[in-house]
Design an enzyme around this catalytic site. Structure first.
Site, PDB file in Angstrom:
ATOM      1  CG  ASP A 281      -3.541   8.536  -7.239  1.00 27.81           C
ATOM      2  OD1 ASP A 281      -3.351   7.915  -6.179  1.00 27.81           O
ATOM      3  OD2 ASP A 281      -4.688   8.742  -7.690  1.00 27.81           O
ATOM      4  CG  ASP A 329      -2.006   2.050  -0.478  1.00 21.28           C
ATOM      5  OD1 ASP A 329      -2.908   1.305  -0.039  1.00 21.28           O
ATOM      6  OD2 ASP A 329      -1.536   2.990   0.182  1.00 21.28           O
ATOM      7  CB  CYS A 382      -6.507   0.616   4.620  1.00 24.92           C
ATOM      8  SG  CYS A 382      -7.402   1.807   3.605  1.00 24.92           S
TER       9      CYS A 382
END
Length: 451
Positions: A281, A329, A382
């Site tokens: 990340d 993501d 999302c």
């Protein structure tokens, strides 16, 4: 076998949950809402500060106050509409009527001005609680979203706009994903009978745990089974997104925006620890929880944490052009999770969307360098906002040669055929939503590198 709670622990838990009256909890919720409005801060921060300055309030009180606050934020616009005022008190009163279905007399019983209770209802408040409705409210009010996002949402949802917005303003369910590295869902169910969960509609390892009328569920993170790695708390939509990534044993898979590791753990579970899984990340702080989660679950993954400051280097450079599957993501506005984070929708500004789009550009470009010819990028958000989903991939495909979209319907029919009638298929991917799939609003698309 589950250990019984010692008697003293049971007594302490009961005492913890009986400090404040329902009326006093309403007063506290109004106070927290006022803090959020005045300082434009996340609800979690305001609730934490309130708890620190009111240490006499038990854990049950704090949870109940949080439920009142989040319900009020879910219905902030519509509550202000029926009450004719957007003050914190009015928003709370309106939400008691709209979100919890309380009639005016029941609300009035909470407002007595006695022992920390709010002031009694005024004559106008009573009339509005009895007669106010949303029949003439514009879509942004009836759907409780910022008006500036409506064109984006309408382009996706069309005539389903208002039903979807209403679903997005309800409380989210509480889902867990059973860890296949430990046991299957069927094998785990007897040991989790005390949670009274039901299998999720689509995810084969998911379990939906009932929540109470106050929006509270069991404290899953302290259950012995959780501590033993039986399950992770994960929305069914997130579980489905990981399944639609189609990870396979023997592959090298990079979880590029791994954060706390939710999808890393799901990918490890799906492949039976048979893939070489690398989690990273851009923000090292987000990776902090992943190490304990890997240990607890038994998932095998290599964590590559970037350095900060001048020593910062690309910790994935040695993998360029060799990776079979890059799961992105992506950072996004979280517009598909507003059931869980209702304060986020009111803090969102057009500039925030532009920032997220710039971040999506960066991670997609990084993923493109990692993936080998014949490999895939799995792009996940999302969000329900098309600019973050199909729009981000339009821009990527326009500036990057050699990539093609894998038809989303083909992926669904292969992996989760029962899901096909519930999702929305878009130009490049598929969109889940609260009204159609009962999940958060996840978007998933697969891109294959052809050259």
């Amino acid at each position: 076998m589950r250990e019984a709670w010692p008697f003293r622990d049971v007594l302490n838990r009961i005492l913890e949950e009986t400090t404040l009256t329902p009326a006093a909890r309403c007063s506290a919720a109004i106070e927290v809402l006022a803090d959020i409005a005045a300082r434009r801060r996340p609800a979690a921060d305001a609730l934490k500060d309130w708890g620190l300055s009111h240490r006499f309030a038990g854990s049950g009180d704090r949870a109940a106050i949080a439920s009142l606050v989040y319900d009020a934020l879910r219905r902030r616009a519509s509550s202000a509409w029926i009450m004719g005022d957007d003050a914190p008190r009015s928003v709370l009163l309106g939400s008691l009527r709209l979100q919890q279905g309380l009639a005016a007399p029941s609300i009035a019983a909470l407002l007595t001005a006695e022992r920390f209770a709010p002031e009694p209802l005024s004559a106008e408040e009573r009339v509005r609680l009895e007669q106010g409705d949303l029949a003439d409210a514009p879509p942004a009010i009836a759907g409780d979203v910022p008006e500036w996002v409506l064109p984006e949402l309408e382009s996706l949802l069309g005539t389903d706009l208002l039903p979807e917005l209403k679903a997005l303003a309800r409380r989210a369910p509480l889902d867990i994903r059973l860890n296949a590295l430990k046991q299957s869902r069927d094998e785990a169910l007897p040991g989790l009978a005390h949670l009274a969960g039901e299998p999720t509609p689509f995810a084969p390892q998911g379990l939906r745990i009932p929540i109470g009328a106050d929006g509270r569920g069991p404290a899953l993170h302290v259950e012995p089974e959780f501590l033993d790695g039986w399950y992770e708390i994960q929305d069914e939509g997130s579980q489905l997104a990981a399944l639609l990534a189609e990870p396979r044993a023997g592959e090298t898979i990079v979880d590029l925006c791994a954060g706390g590791g939710g999808k890393t753990l799901a990918l490890a579970s799906q492949t039976g620890n048979g893939a070489r899984l690398i989690a990273s990340d851009d923000d090292p702080r987000r990776l902090a929880p992943i190490h304990e989660r890997l240990r607890r679950s038994g998932a095998a993954a290599e964590v590559r944490t970037p350095r900060t400051g001048r020593a910062r280097a690309d910790v994935l450079a040695d993998l360029d052009g060799t990776v079979d599957r890059v799961v992105v993501d992506a950072p996004c506005t979280g517009a598909g999770t507003w059931r869980r984070n209702p304060d986020a929708k009111w803090r969102l500004r057009p500039g925030s969307l532009e920032t997220r789009i710039a971040e999506q550009t960066a991670v997609l470009d990084r993923a493109a360098r990692l993936v080998r010819p014949g490999g895939r990028i799995v792009y996940i958000t999302c969000s329900l906002l098309p600019r973050e989903n199909d729009g981000a991939l339009d821009a990527f495909l326009g500036r990057t040669k050699g990539f093609a979209v894998v038809p989303a319907r083909d992926v669904v029919e292969r992996v989760l055929p029962g899901l096909a009638d519930s999702v929305r298929f878009t130009r490049h991917g598929l969109q889940m939503s609260p009204a159609r799939t009962g999940t958060d609003g996840f978007y998933v698309a697969n891109l294959e590198r052809r050259s």
